[in-house]
Scaffold this active site. Sequence first.
Site, mmCIF file in Angstrom:
data_model
loop_
_atom_site.group_PDB
_atom_site.id
_atom_site.type_symbol
_atom_site.label_atom_id
_atom_site.label_comp_id
_atom_site.label_asym_id
_atom_site.label_seq_id
_atom_site.Cartn_x
_atom_site.Cartn_y
_atom_site.Cartn_z
ATOM 1 N N HIS A 187 -4.260 -2.814 4.452
ATOM 2 C CA HIS A 187 -2.960 -2.537 3.835
ATOM 3 C C HIS A 187 -1.874 -3.016 4.781
ATOM 4 C CE1 HIS A 187 -0.050 -0.526 1.257
ATOM 5 N NE2 HIS A 187 0.549 -0.102 2.355
ATOM 6 N N GLU A 228 -3.987 9.476 -3.402
ATOM 7 C CA GLU A 228 -5.286 9.126 -2.833
ATOM 8 C C GLU A 228 -5.433 7.612 -2.620
ATOM 9 O OE1 GLU A 228 -7.607 11.167 -1.758
ATOM 10 O OE2 GLU A 228 -6.348 12.881 -2.272
ATOM 11 N N GLY A 254 -7.652 -15.124 -0.822
ATOM 12 C CA GLY A 254 -8.678 -14.559 0.042
ATOM 13 C C GLY A 254 -8.572 -15.032 1.482
ATOM 14 N N ASN A 289 -10.690 -2.161 3.219
ATOM 15 C CA ASN A 289 -9.521 -2.870 2.709
ATOM 16 C C ASN A 289 -8.473 -2.896 3.811
ATOM 17 O OD1 ASN A 289 -7.950 -4.295 0.924
ATOM 18 N ND2 ASN A 289 -7.244 -2.508 -0.225
ATOM 19 N N THR A 344 -11.748 4.820 -0.369
ATOM 20 C CA THR A 344 -12.310 6.032 -0.968
ATOM 21 C C THR A 344 -11.827 6.150 -2.411
ATOM 22 O OG1 THR A 344 -10.460 7.277 -0.014
ATOM 23 C CG2 THR A 344 -12.546 7.299 1.192
#
Length: 543
Positions: free
Chosen positions: A105, A150, A12, A103, A137
């Site tokens: 990426h 997606e 984290g 999030n 999403t």
Amino acid sequence: MTRIAGLAGNRGRNLMNVADRRPGGADLAVVLSDDPEAPVLEAAAERGIATEVVPLKGEMDRREHERAVNEALDDYEFDLVCLDGYMRILSDTFLEAQPTTLNVHPSLLPAFPGDDAWGDALEADVSVTGCTVHVVTDATDADGEIIEEEIDAGPIVTQEPVPVYEGDNADSLKERVLHEGEFRAYPRAVKWFAEGAVDVDLEAGEVSVDADVSSAPDAEGLPARRLASSDRVDTLRYGENPHQDAAVYADYTCGEASVVHADQLNEGAKALSYNNYNDADGALNLIKEFDDPAAAVIKHTNPAGCATADSLATAYERALSTDPMSAFGGIVALNRECDADTAELVIDSFKEVVVAPGYTEDALEILCEKENLRVLEVGELGERTDRFTEKPLVGGRLVQERDLQSITVEDLEVVTEREPSAEELESMVFAWQTLKHVKSNGILLAQGTETVGVGMGQVSRVDAVRLAAMKADEHAEGKDAEGAVMASDAFFPFPDGIEEAAEAGIGAVVQPGGSVNDDDVIAAADEHGIAMAFTGQRSFRHD
């Protein structure tokens, strides 16, 4: 205050970075993991952040696990969810129950959307990758099955480019994407949400960010985020000192005459050093101030002398005579094509670099006689197009508008009983335009349109006056302080600076004004018969 629910699967590091930085005042309300051994739980507890564990049991399907996560989060209040290595694929079971979920990426989506973004970037041999913070999403169908196209397809909030270097492997690139990309981008996105600057339109698949608009009323053209790229032109022998490594980088979008883009005409001479580049840049910026033929000699980024005249040779001769001792080993800048007469004067004493728009054939032949005199051709000076300058700091940088102020005689406010003469007014304008390039606290003495003494970089304005007068009386050739115009880059807080000027024989003063003691300063000038004018603006230069 924005509260965050953080979901992490391992260390984290992004969540702990957000917790430590508190972008926009945001705090983590809770950190949840599906792994009871995840290091992030201990790191969160050490910071006083509540933790929850919801194991992903083998018999659980996606929606069952998400319902368990929702239940665990029911006891906490939060406005934003941030994922960090945890369940990048979520369904409507979670997303419809929670506030906006973000999030990050490790690529510049839509490029390299898969699980091995670093390896994919290396295999594709791209020169730039980066990271993307996006809104999460639903990437599942009605049966809970994953829809591959997606995944990580939500609207983008922000991206951060990261260069790919020769010799990179997946580990080195991953480390840089995390620390140079994600550690910048994720807190930035959180800050925007905390400040209420983000509008998410899921139906349209768009995110708009008011804080990132450079035309915001208080931005004055300064964007909320600065992205810049430059290419290394050369590595240098060393930096300011031999124990410091250095390189020079170029911004090829710059359309302004620049020493970085200059052609070095005498190819046999040694290359420019770090200090040469710095001084040559300062010299070039100074002579850009003037329309008449101008010459300047710079030493350690300060003018040792500057002048304008009817001819370039005369301007250089007058600039050099201000302080020929300090000009030894300095940088010469000219705002006209260098002719043979000027070139003969330049090589008469040791100089490191000469910078000019161009050179006649005779001038170039003369200058190239000096083995280690670097001859730079910058081309037509044209307009000053670069609006901003910057100063790197440890951990950041300062960006400001360039000091492009330019005054005329009409801009001067005469505040003394004695009116300046026409010649003094002309000297005031010249002195002010030159003083902008002197390190503060700065005092500059001028007669006509030539410098006679410069007092730079003093912590006391009175000492700067003394230094400028000493330079004029002891170091200048054929010049002295008697009857000169004195320019000060900031107001005189007390009359003592004017007293020193009077003792040196100064005839007129130009300064910003604005001190609470202006009346006392003006009275001192009147007492000594000194004419004084205010510009209404100061010209500090601290770099």
